[in-house]
Design a protein around this motif. Structure first.
Motif, mmCIF file in Angstrom:
data_model
loop_
_atom_site.group_PDB
_atom_site.id
_atom_site.type_symbol
_atom_site.label_atom_id
_atom_site.label_comp_id
_atom_site.label_asym_id
_atom_site.label_seq_id
_atom_site.Cartn_x
_atom_site.Cartn_y
_atom_site.Cartn_z
ATOM 1 N N HIS A 5 17.641 -64.271 35.061
ATOM 2 C CA HIS A 5 16.604 -65.069 35.731
ATOM 3 C C HIS A 5 17.252 -66.321 36.315
ATOM 4 N N THR A 6 17.147 -66.471 37.631
ATOM 5 C CA THR A 6 17.747 -67.640 38.291
ATOM 6 C C THR A 6 16.696 -68.581 38.862
ATOM 7 N N GLY A 7 15.432 -68.252 38.687
ATOM 8 C CA GLY A 7 14.360 -69.103 39.202
ATOM 9 C C GLY A 7 14.100 -70.300 38.306
ATOM 10 N N THR A 8 13.048 -71.009 38.623
ATOM 11 C CA THR A 8 12.650 -72.208 37.890
ATOM 12 C C THR A 8 12.082 -71.832 36.527
ATOM 13 N N LEU A 9 12.469 -72.587 35.507
ATOM 14 C CA LEU A 9 11.875 -72.459 34.178
ATOM 15 C C LEU A 9 11.254 -73.796 33.804
ATOM 16 N N THR A 10 10.005 -73.766 33.390
ATOM 17 C CA THR A 10 9.303 -74.972 32.961
ATOM 18 C C THR A 10 8.979 -74.830 31.484
ATOM 19 N N LEU A 11 9.433 -75.779 30.688
ATOM 20 C CA LEU A 11 9.114 -75.796 29.268
ATOM 21 C C LEU A 11 8.026 -76.838 29.039
ATOM 22 N N ILE A 12 6.941 -76.443 28.411
ATOM 23 C CA ILE A 12 5.815 -77.334 28.144
ATOM 24 C C ILE A 12 5.794 -77.638 26.649
ATOM 25 N N ASP A 13 5.715 -78.919 26.323
ATOM 26 C CA ASP A 13 5.724 -79.343 24.930
ATOM 27 C C ASP A 13 4.766 -80.506 24.774
ATOM 28 N N MET A 45 6.555 -51.025 43.580
ATOM 29 C CA MET A 45 7.162 -51.807 42.519
ATOM 30 C C MET A 45 7.024 -53.290 42.854
ATOM 31 N N THR A 46 6.717 -54.085 41.846
ATOM 32 C CA THR A 46 6.521 -55.516 42.030
ATOM 33 C C THR A 46 7.828 -56.262 41.764
ATOM 34 N N ALA A 47 8.112 -57.251 42.597
ATOM 35 C CA ALA A 47 9.310 -58.073 42.406
ATOM 36 C C ALA A 47 9.134 -58.977 41.199
ATOM 37 N N ALA A 48 10.242 -59.315 40.553
ATOM 38 C CA ALA A 48 10.204 -60.228 39.411
ATOM 39 C C ALA A 48 9.816 -61.623 39.897
ATOM 40 N N PRO A 49 9.042 -62.355 39.103
ATOM 41 C CA PRO A 49 8.666 -63.716 39.508
ATOM 42 C C PRO A 49 9.887 -64.625 39.587
ATOM 43 N N ASP A 50 9.813 -65.610 40.487
ATOM 44 C CA ASP A 50 10.949 -66.531 40.631
ATOM 45 C C ASP A 50 10.790 -67.778 39.780
ATOM 46 N N ARG A 51 9.747 -67.835 38.966
ATOM 47 C CA ARG A 51 9.569 -68.984 38.075
ATOM 48 C C ARG A 51 8.953 -68.504 36.766
ATOM 49 N N GLY A 52 9.206 -69.282 35.724
ATOM 50 C CA GLY A 52 8.669 -68.946 34.415
ATOM 51 C C GLY A 52 8.187 -70.195 33.711
ATOM 52 N N VAL A 53 7.230 -70.011 32.822
ATOM 53 C CA VAL A 53 6.691 -71.120 32.027
ATOM 54 C C VAL A 53 6.786 -70.713 30.560
ATOM 55 N N ILE A 54 7.366 -71.593 29.757
ATOM 56 C CA ILE A 54 7.478 -71.370 28.319
ATOM 57 C C ILE A 54 6.731 -72.491 27.631
ATOM 58 N N VAL A 55 5.777 -72.123 26.779
ATOM 59 C CA VAL A 55 5.007 -73.121 26.045
ATOM 60 C C VAL A 55 5.709 -73.360 24.717
ATOM 61 N N GLY A 56 6.204 -74.587 24.549
ATOM 62 C CA GLY A 56 6.940 -74.964 23.349
ATOM 63 C C GLY A 56 8.401 -75.184 23.692
ATOM 64 N N ALA A 57 8.887 -76.366 23.438
ATOM 65 C CA ALA A 57 10.279 -76.696 23.730
ATOM 66 C C ALA A 57 11.083 -76.872 22.448
ATOM 67 N N SER A 58 10.621 -76.210 21.379
ATOM 68 C CA SER A 58 11.379 -76.235 20.127
ATOM 69 C C SER A 58 12.575 -75.303 20.277
#
Length: 59
Positions: free
Chosen positions: A29-37, A1-14
């Motif tokens: 989810h407690t890791g880093t979230l990056t919103l790209i806009d 089983m694969t561990a959940a990633p500790d970071r996420g990227v979301i395209v669009g900050a609307s």
């Protein structure tokens, strides 16, 4: 089983991008979230929006 990633990227900050980030936080989810806009400058909160969506994204 694969561990959940500790970071996420979301395209669009609307509103949809913020809702996706908020859903990830609510799901644990407690890791880093990056919103790209494509808007220039830092992500800001619209005073017309109830609450503070950026604060809700903090783990």
């Amino acid at each position: 089983m694969t561990a959940a990633p500790d970071r996420g990227v979301i395209v669009g900050a609307s509103e949809a991008g913020l809702a996706a980030a908020e859903t990830l936080r609510r799901s644990g989810h407690t890791g880093t979230l990056t919103l790209i806009d494509d808007e220039p400058g830092p992500l800001t909160t619209d005073p017309a929006v109830e609450g503070d969506p950026l604060r809700r994204l903090s783990p």
